[in-house]
Design an enzyme around this catalytic site. Structure first.
Site, PDB file in Angstrom:
ATOM      1  CE1 TYR A   1      -3.682  -2.414   5.389  1.00 18.53           C
ATOM      2  CE2 TYR A   1      -3.578  -0.060   4.961  1.00 18.53           C
ATOM      3  CZ  TYR A   1      -3.717  -1.356   4.500  1.00 18.53           C
ATOM      4  OH  TYR A   1      -3.889  -1.596   3.153  1.00 18.53           O
TER       5      TYR A   1
ATOM      6  CB  SER B   1      -0.883   0.023   1.251  1.00 17.32           C
ATOM      7  OG  SER B   1      -1.537   1.267   1.354  1.00 17.32           O
TER       8      SER B   1
HETATM    9  P1  NAP Z   1     -11.600  -6.173   0.469  1.00 19.83           P
HETATM   10  O1  NAP Z   1     -12.515  -5.545  -0.510  1.00 19.83           O
HETATM   11  O2  NAP Z   1     -11.915  -6.076   1.933  1.00 19.83           O
HETATM   12  O3  NAP Z   1     -11.397  -7.704   0.098  1.00 19.83           O
HETATM   13  C1  NAP Z   1     -10.565  -8.479   0.934  1.00 19.83           C
HETATM   14  C2  NAP Z   1     -10.387  -9.842   0.356  1.00 19.83           C
HETATM   15  O4  NAP Z   1      -9.496 -10.553   1.217  1.00 19.83           O
HETATM   16  C3  NAP Z   1     -11.676 -10.629   0.313  1.00 19.83           C
HETATM   17  O5  NAP Z   1     -11.628 -11.498  -0.806  1.00 19.83           O
HETATM   18  C4  NAP Z   1     -11.613 -11.439   1.612  1.00 19.83           C
HETATM   19  O6  NAP Z   1     -12.315 -12.682   1.530  1.00 19.83           O
HETATM   20  C5  NAP Z   1     -10.136 -11.735   1.686  1.00 19.83           C
HETATM   21  N1  NAP Z   1      -9.699 -12.075   3.031  1.00 19.83           N
HETATM   22  C6  NAP Z   1      -9.835 -11.359   4.172  1.00 19.83           C
HETATM   23  N2  NAP Z   1      -9.281 -12.026   5.193  1.00 19.83           N
HETATM   24  C7  NAP Z   1      -8.798 -13.188   4.679  1.00 19.83           C
HETATM   25  C8  NAP Z   1      -8.123 -14.305   5.220  1.00 19.83           C
HETATM   26  N3  NAP Z   1      -7.822 -14.358   6.525  1.00 19.83           N
HETATM   27  N4  NAP Z   1      -7.784 -15.321   4.402  1.00 19.83           N
HETATM   28  C9  NAP Z   1      -8.094 -15.290   3.065  1.00 19.83           C
HETATM   29  N5  NAP Z   1      -8.711 -14.256   2.493  1.00 19.83           N
HETATM   30  C10 NAP Z   1      -9.064 -13.220   3.301  1.00 19.83           C
HETATM   31  O7  NAP Z   1     -10.104  -5.616   0.352  1.00 19.83           O
HETATM   32  P2  NAP Z   1      -9.418  -4.652  -0.736  1.00 19.83           P
HETATM   33  O8  NAP Z   1      -9.754  -3.254  -0.399  1.00 19.83           O
HETATM   34  O9  NAP Z   1      -9.624  -5.182  -2.085  1.00 19.83           O
HETATM   35  O10 NAP Z   1      -7.875  -4.849  -0.324  1.00 19.83           O
HETATM   36  C11 NAP Z   1      -7.129  -5.941  -0.838  1.00 19.83           C
HETATM   37  C12 NAP Z   1      -5.657  -5.726  -0.508  1.00 19.83           C
HETATM   38  O11 NAP Z   1      -5.234  -4.464  -1.002  1.00 19.83           O
HETATM   39  C13 NAP Z   1      -5.334  -5.726   0.984  1.00 19.83           C
HETATM   40  O12 NAP Z   1      -4.072  -6.339   1.202  1.00 19.83           O
HETATM   41  C14 NAP Z   1      -5.259  -4.242   1.305  1.00 19.83           C
HETATM   42  O13 NAP Z   1      -4.459  -3.995   2.427  1.00 19.83           O
HETATM   43  C15 NAP Z   1      -4.630  -3.720   0.034  1.00 19.83           C
HETATM   44  N6  NAP Z   1      -4.865  -2.301  -0.249  1.00 19.83           N
HETATM   45  C16 NAP Z   1      -6.130  -1.817  -0.340  1.00 19.83           C
HETATM   46  C17 NAP Z   1      -6.323  -0.477  -0.621  1.00 19.83           C
HETATM   47  C18 NAP Z   1      -7.687   0.122  -0.723  1.00 19.83           C
HETATM   48  O14 NAP Z   1      -7.816   1.365  -0.649  1.00 19.83           O
HETATM   49  N7  NAP Z   1      -8.725  -0.667  -0.913  1.00 19.83           N
HETATM   50  C19 NAP Z   1      -5.226   0.367  -0.816  1.00 19.83           C
HETATM   51  C20 NAP Z   1      -3.943  -0.171  -0.730  1.00 19.83           C
HETATM   52  C21 NAP Z   1      -3.775  -1.511  -0.455  1.00 19.83           C
HETATM   53  P3  NAP Z   1     -13.705 -12.892   2.315  1.00 19.83           P
HETATM   54  O15 NAP Z   1     -14.650 -11.853   1.755  1.00 19.83           O
HETATM   55  O16 NAP Z   1     -14.077 -14.285   2.016  1.00 19.83           O
HETATM   56  O17 NAP Z   1     -13.397 -12.612   3.758  1.00 19.83           O
END
Ligand code: NAP
Length: 247
Positions: free
Chosen positions: A155, A142
Site C-alpha cells: 500500500y 497518503s
Molecule cells: P473507504 O471508506 O473504504 O471508501 C472507499 C471508497 O472507494 C468507497 O466509495 C468504495 O466504493 C470505493 N471503491 C473501492 N474500490 C473501488 C473500485 N474498484 N472502483 C470504484 N470505487 C471503488 O476508503 P477511505 O478510507 O475513505 O479512503 C479513500 C482514499 O483515501 C483511498 O485512496 C485511501 O487509500 C486514501 N487514504 C485513506 C486514509 C484513511 O486513513 N482512511 C488515509 C490516507 C489516504 P464501494 O463502497 O462501492 O466499494
C-alpha cells in the site's frame, strides 16, 4: 459567487469515507458532481440525496475504476449527465495490511491495479473530456507515501507511485492547462478504516500528532476543493500533506 459554479467534477470512490465528503464539499461550492462507486449503491444514492437537498447537483454512477470498460462508461455517463468535465478526483483506493512475509501476487495486484493502474487509466480517459480551458485533477495519496510504516509495504508503494504520477503528469498536462496534485491524508476515521479494524490502532498516531487527534473526512475535503479551484491556479505537481502536523 461560489468557487466552482458551472464546473463538473467526477469523484471516484465517493459512496462513503473521504470521497463522500469530497463530493459534498465540491457540490457545496457549486460543482455538479458525479458520485462514483463500485458496489455501495445505497451509499452513493445517499450522498446524491444529501447534495440535492442542499440545493446542489449530483448523479451516482457505478463503475469499477480498476477496469477500463467501466472507466469509459463512467465518463460517457458524466458527459450525458452534465456535458463536460472540469475536475477529476482520483480517490478510490484500497489498503490491505501485510508484512513482507505475507505479500502475495494477489494482494499486490489488487492494490496496484486500483490505486495505481486504475488511477492512470482514469486520468487517461478523463483527458478526452476536459475542455479547452483545461481543469484540475486531484489524487488522494497518503502520508504513508513517505512515512512508510511497517506492515503495509505494498500500500505504501502504491501511494509513493501516486505522488510520482502527480509530478510526472503535471509536466505532461501543463500545456493542456490541466493541473494535477496529490492530497496526502494522515490516518482518517472512515467506513473503510473502521471495517479494517484500523481506527483503534490509529489512536497511537493521535498521541504524536501535533493537533492531537486522528482526522475526519471533512478535514481532507476542503484541501481538495482548494486544489480543484482557481485559488490554486499556480500549483501543479505538488503533494499537500493534510495530517494535523503528523509527518
Ligand atoms: P473507504 O471508506 O473504504 O471508501 C472507499 C471508497 O472507494 C468507497 O466509495 C468504495 O466504493 C470505493 N471503491 C473501492 N474500490 C473501488 C473500485 N474498484 N472502483 C470504484 N470505487 C471503488 O476508503 P477511505 O478510507 O475513505 O479512503 C479513500 C482514499 O483515501 C483511498 O485512496 C485511501 O487509500 C486514501 N487514504 C485513506 C486514509 C484513511 O486513513 N482512511 C488515509 C490516507 C489516504 P464501494 O463502497 O462501492 O466499494
Amino acid at each position: 459567487m461560489k468557487k466552482l459554479s458551472g464546473k463538473v467534477a467526477v469523484v471516484t470512490g465517493a459512496s462513503k469515507g473521504i470521497g463522500a465528503s469530497i463530493a459534498r464539499h465540491l457540490a457545496a461550492e457549486g460543482a455538479a458532481v458525479v458520485v462514483n462507486y463500485a458496489s455501495s449503491k445505497t451509499g452513493a444514492d445517499k450522498v446524491v440525496a444529501e447534495i440535492e437537498s442542499a440545493g446542489g447537483k449530483a448523479v451516482a454512477v457505478q463503475g469499477d475504476v480498476a477496469k477500463k470498460a467501466d472507466i469509459e462508461r463512467l465518463f460517457a455517463e458524466t458527459q450525458a449527465a452534465f456535458g463536460t468535465l472540469d475536475i477529476l478526483v482520483n480517490n478510490a483506493g484500497i489498503y490491505e495490511g501485510e508484512a513482507l512475509g505475507q505479500i502475495t501476487e494477489a494482494n499486490f495486484h489488487r492494490q496496484f491495479n486500483l490505486n495505481v493502474l486504475g488511477l492512470i487509466l482514469t486520468t487517461q480517459e478523463a483527458l478526452k473530456y476536459f475542455g479547452p480551458e483545461g481543469g484540475s485533477i486531484v489524487n488522494t495519496s497518503s502520508i504513508v507515501s513517505t512515512l512508510s510504516p511497517a506492515g503495509t509495504a505494498v500500500y505504501n508503494a502504491t501511494k509513493a507511485a501516486v505522488d510520482n504520477l502527480s509530478r510526472t503528469f503535471a509536466k505532461e498536462l501543463g500545456a493542456k492547462k490541466i493541473r494535477i496534485n496529490s492530497v496526502n491524508p494522515g490516518p482518517i476515521e472512515t467506513e473503510g478504516t473502521h471495517s479494517a479494524g484500523m481506527v483503534e490502532p490509529f489512536q497511537a498516531f493521535a498521541a504524536v500528532t501535533p493537533l492531537g487527534r486522528i482526522g475526519q473526512p471533512d478535514d481532507i475535503a476542503p484541501a481538495v476543493v482548494f486544489l480543484a479551484s482557481p485559488d490554486s491556479r499556480w500549483i501543479t505537481g505538488e503533494t499537500l500533506y493534510v495530517t494535523g502536523g503528523l509527518r
